[in-house]
Design an enzyme around this catalytic site. Sequence first.
Site, mmCIF file in Angstrom:
data_model
loop_
_atom_site.group_PDB
_atom_site.id
_atom_site.type_symbol
_atom_site.label_atom_id
_atom_site.label_comp_id
_atom_site.label_asym_id
_atom_site.label_seq_id
_atom_site.Cartn_x
_atom_site.Cartn_y
_atom_site.Cartn_z
ATOM 1 N N ARG A 212 0.849 -1.193 0.000
ATOM 2 C CA ARG A 212 0.000 0.000 0.000
ATOM 3 C C ARG A 212 0.883 1.240 0.000
ATOM 4 O O ARG A 212 1.720 1.400 0.903
ATOM 5 C CB ARG A 212 -0.890 0.043 1.249
ATOM 6 C CG ARG A 212 -1.697 -1.212 1.506
ATOM 7 C CD ARG A 212 -3.135 -1.094 1.058
ATOM 8 N NE ARG A 212 -3.766 -2.396 1.126
ATOM 9 C CZ ARG A 212 -4.735 -2.726 1.994
ATOM 10 N NH1 ARG A 212 -5.187 -1.824 2.845
ATOM 11 N NH2 ARG A 212 -5.264 -3.933 1.978
ATOM 12 N N GLU A 214 0.909 4.092 1.238
ATOM 13 C CA GLU A 214 0.300 4.923 2.272
ATOM 14 C C GLU A 214 1.124 6.210 2.366
ATOM 15 O O GLU A 214 2.275 6.185 2.788
ATOM 16 C CB GLU A 214 0.316 4.217 3.635
ATOM 17 C CG GLU A 214 -0.344 2.856 3.663
ATOM 18 C CD GLU A 214 -1.852 2.928 3.861
ATOM 19 O OE1 GLU A 214 -2.404 4.059 3.923
ATOM 20 O OE2 GLU A 214 -2.478 1.856 3.946
ATOM 21 N N ARG A 220 1.048 2.927 12.601
ATOM 22 C CA ARG A 220 0.364 1.661 12.315
ATOM 23 C C ARG A 220 0.191 1.365 10.829
ATOM 24 O O ARG A 220 -0.530 0.462 10.446
ATOM 25 C CB ARG A 220 -0.997 1.643 13.016
ATOM 26 C CG ARG A 220 -1.846 2.808 12.634
ATOM 27 C CD ARG A 220 -3.074 2.938 13.477
ATOM 28 N NE ARG A 220 -4.054 3.689 12.701
ATOM 29 C CZ ARG A 220 -5.250 3.259 12.409
ATOM 30 N NH1 ARG A 220 -5.654 2.090 12.821
ATOM 31 N NH2 ARG A 220 -6.043 4.012 11.701
ATOM 32 N N HIS A 221 0.893 2.130 9.991
ATOM 33 C CA HIS A 221 0.847 1.865 8.555
ATOM 34 C C HIS A 221 2.237 1.573 8.006
ATOM 35 O O HIS A 221 3.191 2.283 8.302
ATOM 36 C CB HIS A 221 0.263 3.065 7.802
ATOM 37 C CG HIS A 221 -1.208 3.211 7.970
ATOM 38 N ND1 HIS A 221 -1.758 4.074 8.890
ATOM 39 C CD2 HIS A 221 -2.234 2.591 7.346
ATOM 40 C CE1 HIS A 221 -3.089 3.976 8.824
ATOM 41 N NE2 HIS A 221 -3.404 3.081 7.897
ATOM 42 N N GLU A 361 -7.848 -1.372 14.613
ATOM 43 C CA GLU A 361 -8.332 -2.352 13.637
ATOM 44 C C GLU A 361 -7.225 -3.330 13.285
ATOM 45 O O GLU A 361 -6.114 -2.925 12.963
ATOM 46 C CB GLU A 361 -8.783 -1.611 12.368
ATOM 47 C CG GLU A 361 -9.148 -2.558 11.246
ATOM 48 C CD GLU A 361 -9.327 -1.860 9.899
ATOM 49 O OE1 GLU A 361 -9.747 -0.684 9.870
ATOM 50 O OE2 GLU A 361 -9.027 -2.514 8.876
ATOM 51 N N SER A 364 -10.338 -6.687 8.514
ATOM 52 C CA SER A 364 -11.554 -6.225 7.830
ATOM 53 C C SER A 364 -12.055 -7.344 6.949
ATOM 54 O O SER A 364 -11.247 -8.019 6.297
ATOM 55 C CB SER A 364 -11.266 -5.027 6.920
ATOM 56 O OG SER A 364 -11.273 -3.837 7.639
ATOM 57 N N ARG A 412 -0.131 -5.577 12.611
ATOM 58 C CA ARG A 412 -1.058 -4.854 13.498
ATOM 59 C C ARG A 412 -1.349 -5.678 14.752
ATOM 60 O O ARG A 412 -1.386 -5.170 15.862
ATOM 61 C CB ARG A 412 -2.379 -4.608 12.773
ATOM 62 C CG ARG A 412 -2.312 -3.539 11.702
ATOM 63 C CD ARG A 412 -2.687 -2.185 12.282
ATOM 64 N NE ARG A 412 -2.587 -1.178 11.233
ATOM 65 C CZ ARG A 412 -3.630 -0.740 10.540
ATOM 66 N NH1 ARG A 412 -4.838 -1.204 10.792
ATOM 67 N NH2 ARG A 412 -3.463 0.164 9.617
HETATM 68 P P1 ATP Z 1 -6.724 1.370 8.000
HETATM 69 O O1 ATP Z 1 -8.073 2.010 7.814
HETATM 70 O O2 ATP Z 1 -6.428 1.040 9.419
HETATM 71 O O3 ATP Z 1 -5.630 2.070 7.306
HETATM 72 P P2 ATP Z 1 -7.713 -0.389 6.000
HETATM 73 O O4 ATP Z 1 -9.120 -0.516 6.445
HETATM 74 O O5 ATP Z 1 -7.353 0.499 4.895
HETATM 75 O O6 ATP Z 1 -6.790 -0.054 7.273
HETATM 76 P P3 ATP Z 1 -7.911 -3.023 4.955
HETATM 77 O O7 ATP Z 1 -7.920 -2.770 3.508
HETATM 78 O O8 ATP Z 1 -9.174 -3.264 5.665
HETATM 79 O O9 ATP Z 1 -7.120 -1.852 5.673
HETATM 80 O O10 ATP Z 1 -6.831 -4.182 5.223
HETATM 81 C C1 ATP Z 1 -7.074 -5.320 6.045
HETATM 82 C C2 ATP Z 1 -6.113 -5.340 7.222
HETATM 83 O O11 ATP Z 1 -4.779 -5.214 6.788
HETATM 84 C C3 ATP Z 1 -6.293 -4.169 8.181
HETATM 85 O O12 ATP Z 1 -7.304 -4.429 9.119
HETATM 86 C C4 ATP Z 1 -4.929 -4.086 8.829
HETATM 87 O O13 ATP Z 1 -4.794 -5.063 9.834
HETATM 88 C C5 ATP Z 1 -4.006 -4.469 7.713
HETATM 89 N N1 ATP Z 1 -3.443 -3.267 7.057
HETATM 90 C C6 ATP Z 1 -4.040 -2.509 6.113
HETATM 91 N N2 ATP Z 1 -3.243 -1.508 5.709
HETATM 92 C C7 ATP Z 1 -2.096 -1.647 6.404
HETATM 93 C C8 ATP Z 1 -0.873 -0.939 6.420
HETATM 94 N N3 ATP Z 1 -0.659 0.094 5.611
HETATM 95 N N4 ATP Z 1 0.103 -1.348 7.255
HETATM 96 C C9 ATP Z 1 -0.087 -2.411 8.062
HETATM 97 N N5 ATP Z 1 -1.220 -3.138 8.090
HETATM 98 C C10 ATP Z 1 -2.218 -2.766 7.277
HETATM 99 MG MG MG Z 2 -10.249 -2.054 6.976
#
Ligand code: ATP
Ligand code: MG
Length: 438
Positions: A212, A214, A220-221, A361, A364, A412
């Site tokens: 990602r 980000e 946490r990312h 979180e 998901s 996470r």
């Molecule tokens: P957030 O809103 O917390 O950024 P997200 O809802 O975009 O996360 P999802 O697409 O739901 O993330 O991804 C499923 C799971 O993968 C998340 O619940 C989280 O545990 C993990 N995750 C997502 N993005 C990241 C990231 N950039 N770094 C670490 N873990 C991640």
């Molecule tokens: Mg999510």
Amino acid sequence: MRHMRTDEIRPDQEGDEIRIDGWLQESRNLGGIAFGIIRDRFGTVQVTVKKKENPEMADILAGISRESVVSVIGKVKRSDKTPRGFEIVPSEIRVESMAETPLPMGVVDKVGAELDTRLNNRFIDLRKRRVARIFEFKAEVLHSTRQYLRSEGFIEVNTPKIVAAGAEGGSTLFKVDYFGRNAYLAQSPQLYKQNLMAAGLERVFEIAPAFRAEASDTVRHLAEFMSIDVEMSFINSSEEVMDIAEGIAFSAVDHLAKNCKAIVDEAGIDLKLPKRPFRKIPYGEALEMAASEGVKLEFGEDLGTEGEKALGKAVINQYGEEFYFITDFPTELKKGTFYAMRRDDRPDLTTYFDLDYRGQEIVSGGRREHRIEKLAAQMKENNLDPTSFGFYIDAFKYGMPPHGGFGFGLERFLQKVLDLPNIREVILYPRDRLRLSP
Ligand code: ATP
Ligand code: MG
């Protein structure tokens, strides 16, 4: 001479000649005695030389810089002055690799280095037992997850990480040049997992990196993280999917508590076995609970970091629980997730859920829309053209079972279990907006 792990040696081996190999953690010259501490992955032992008995060896030992790799042949000798009850009296000390001085950072220093310095010198940082333990911990979680999912009839699969389209939307996609064409690093195996449901594999999981882009810098990312992805067919409700997400978290905590006492104790954490089933809090109620802790949000808004933290506090205060699901996310909020199934009785709500752990979180997921007409309609609401979705949409045309799944963020989860302030602590070589090396 046979190599021995430091933890294999015992005082009752008095007189035995052995070989130990490791890093010279420190060496001191105290008047008539020179001693060194040799460290391997399993612990430390002391090497002692009396100057009177072997002046040459004492000089050799004192002349080796800290963190050099040495190989020592010597005899085990009982001693009540060392923590292990013995010391090694060397007959030979060979320097396999002399460490330069000064070191970029210390291994046993009382004052800790900054996270950036530590990550820049991760190979030295990992020589600290406490840091190495984190990754032993991670390996145990991976082991228990595989064991649990296999016992539930899931097959481990691997799907491509170089893909033609993303599942989560454009803004966090990394673009790569694929033989002159545009391709992307997979943000999630979502589309492939669903394809495998049409293929009839019924229950699959994948443990692999997800990418990602980000843009924001948070604790946490990561730009590359390990996602434990699960997909399952022939479900009647999202509860069945939640049950598996819960099973992974529970079995990991259970495994660590039962089989990894040394690691848990050394990490200094208090592992509480969670109560099952985990509490399920509908999104609407979650908003009220967050508001009770001072974070007020409108229906349809994302909880966000602050909302999640406030909810975590409310759940701890009211129920004393650390794991809980947020269920029935509103359709309005999950609109971009075109493949999410909506509730038949309440189309304004989805079957989507998050699993949160102490205000963060970690998972998901939900039921996917497997009925092609509804899926196509949901795509169109998002201005997506179903006919341009190639292999993804084809899989729904020729027999697609009802199915659902989730993505479980390994780092996470670990960050929370170990109660660490930054997700970068639980990944060997983090990737983020600024860091591409080491
Ligand atoms: P957030 O809103 O917390 O950024 P997200 O809802 O975009 O996360 P999802 O697409 O739901 O993330 O991804 C499923 C799971 O993968 C998340 O619940 C989280 O545990 C993990 N995750 C997502 N993005 C990241 C990231 N950039 N770094 C670490 N873990 C991640
Ligand atoms: Mg999510």
